[in-house]
Structures are given as C-alpha cells and as structure tokens.
Design a protein around this motif. Structure first.
Motif, short mmCIF file in Angstrom:
data_model
loop_
_atom_site.label_atom_id
_atom_site.label_comp_id
_atom_site.label_asym_id
_atom_site.label_seq_id
_atom_site.Cartn_x
_atom_site.Cartn_y
_atom_site.Cartn_z
N LEU A 18 0.82 -1.21 0.00
CA LEU A 18 0.00 0.00 0.00
C LEU A 18 0.85 1.26 0.00
CD1 LEU A 18 -2.75 1.42 0.14
CD2 LEU A 18 -2.69 1.12 2.62
N ASN A 19 1.89 1.30 0.82
CA ASN A 19 2.74 2.51 0.89
C ASN A 19 3.41 2.79 -0.46
OD1 ASN A 19 2.16 3.04 3.57
ND2 ASN A 19 3.84 1.77 4.32
N THR A 20 3.87 1.76 -1.13
CA THR A 20 4.48 1.93 -2.45
C THR A 20 3.46 2.44 -3.45
OG1 THR A 20 6.04 0.16 -1.99
CG2 THR A 20 5.77 0.78 -4.29
N ALA A 21 2.27 1.87 -3.42
CA ALA A 21 1.21 2.31 -4.34
C ALA A 21 0.86 3.77 -4.10
CB ALA A 21 -0.03 1.44 -4.17
N GLN A 22 0.75 4.18 -2.85
CA GLN A 22 0.39 5.56 -2.53
C GLN A 22 1.48 6.54 -2.93
OE1 GLN A 22 -0.53 4.96 1.64
NE2 GLN A 22 -2.73 5.05 1.23
N SER A 23 2.75 6.14 -2.82
CA SER A 23 3.83 7.06 -3.19
C SER A 23 4.04 7.10 -4.70
CB SER A 23 5.13 6.68 -2.49
OG SER A 23 5.57 5.40 -2.90
N LYS A 24 3.84 5.97 -5.38
CA LYS A 24 4.06 5.91 -6.83
C LYS A 24 2.87 6.45 -7.62
CE LYS A 24 5.75 2.74 -10.34
NZ LYS A 24 6.20 1.39 -10.66
N TYR A 25 1.66 6.27 -7.09
CA TYR A 25 0.43 6.69 -7.76
C TYR A 25 -0.32 7.65 -6.84
CZ TYR A 25 1.65 2.65 -10.59
OH TYR A 25 2.32 1.75 -11.38
N LYS A 26 0.18 8.86 -6.70
CA LYS A 26 -0.33 9.81 -5.72
C LYS A 26 -1.79 10.22 -5.94
CE LYS A 26 4.23 11.79 -4.80
NZ LYS A 26 4.56 10.87 -3.78
N ASN A 27 -2.25 10.28 -7.18
CA ASN A 27 -3.61 10.74 -7.47
C ASN A 27 -4.61 9.61 -7.67
OD1 ASN A 27 -2.81 13.45 -7.40
ND2 ASN A 27 -2.09 13.36 -9.50
#
Length: 74
Positions: A18-27
């Motif tokens: 989840l953290n990687t997804a949130q940082s890589k795909y911010k919007n």
C-alpha cells in the motif's frame, strides 16, 4: 501480502504494498474493501461460437443495433 492494486486505462498497473502504491500513484482513487475479496471481471470466452456460425447463412431479422429490421408485415 497484497495490500493495493492500481489500474490505469483499464489495465492493472501495480499490485503490492500500500505505501508503495500511494507514493508511486499519488492521485489514484482509493477504495477500502474492508477485508473483502477482489475478483476480476470474468469474460465468457466461448461466445456460443458454433451457434453463431450456424446462423451466418440465415436472414438477419434482428432489430437495431444488431440488425436492420424495424418492422415486419403480418
């Protein structure tokens, strides 16, 4: 363990942390499944192919958008 799934243009772009997804795909929009299971949309691949091939020699009396018939004489 998979915590996040990101789609772009109808295709899966990322699966993982989840953290990687949130940082890589911010919007990216987020949907909390509340511990439920995510399943893909299933496409029925058989499409009654034999039935379709049998109707190819028959008159198409279907209404729009499949055919062109919008009325019939009695």
């Amino acid at each position: 363990m998979v915590e996040a799934l990101v789609t772009q243009a109808g295709k899966i772009a990322y699966v993982g942390n989840l953290n990687t997804a949130q940082s890589k795909y911010k919007n990216a929009a987020q949907v909390n499944l509340n511990s439920k299971t995510l399943l893909p949309g299933f496409i029925d691949p058989h499409s009654h192919f034999d039935m379709v091939s049998n109707t190819m020699g028959q008159a198409n009396l279907n209404p729009p958008p499949v055919g062109k018939i919008d009325s019939m004489d009695k």
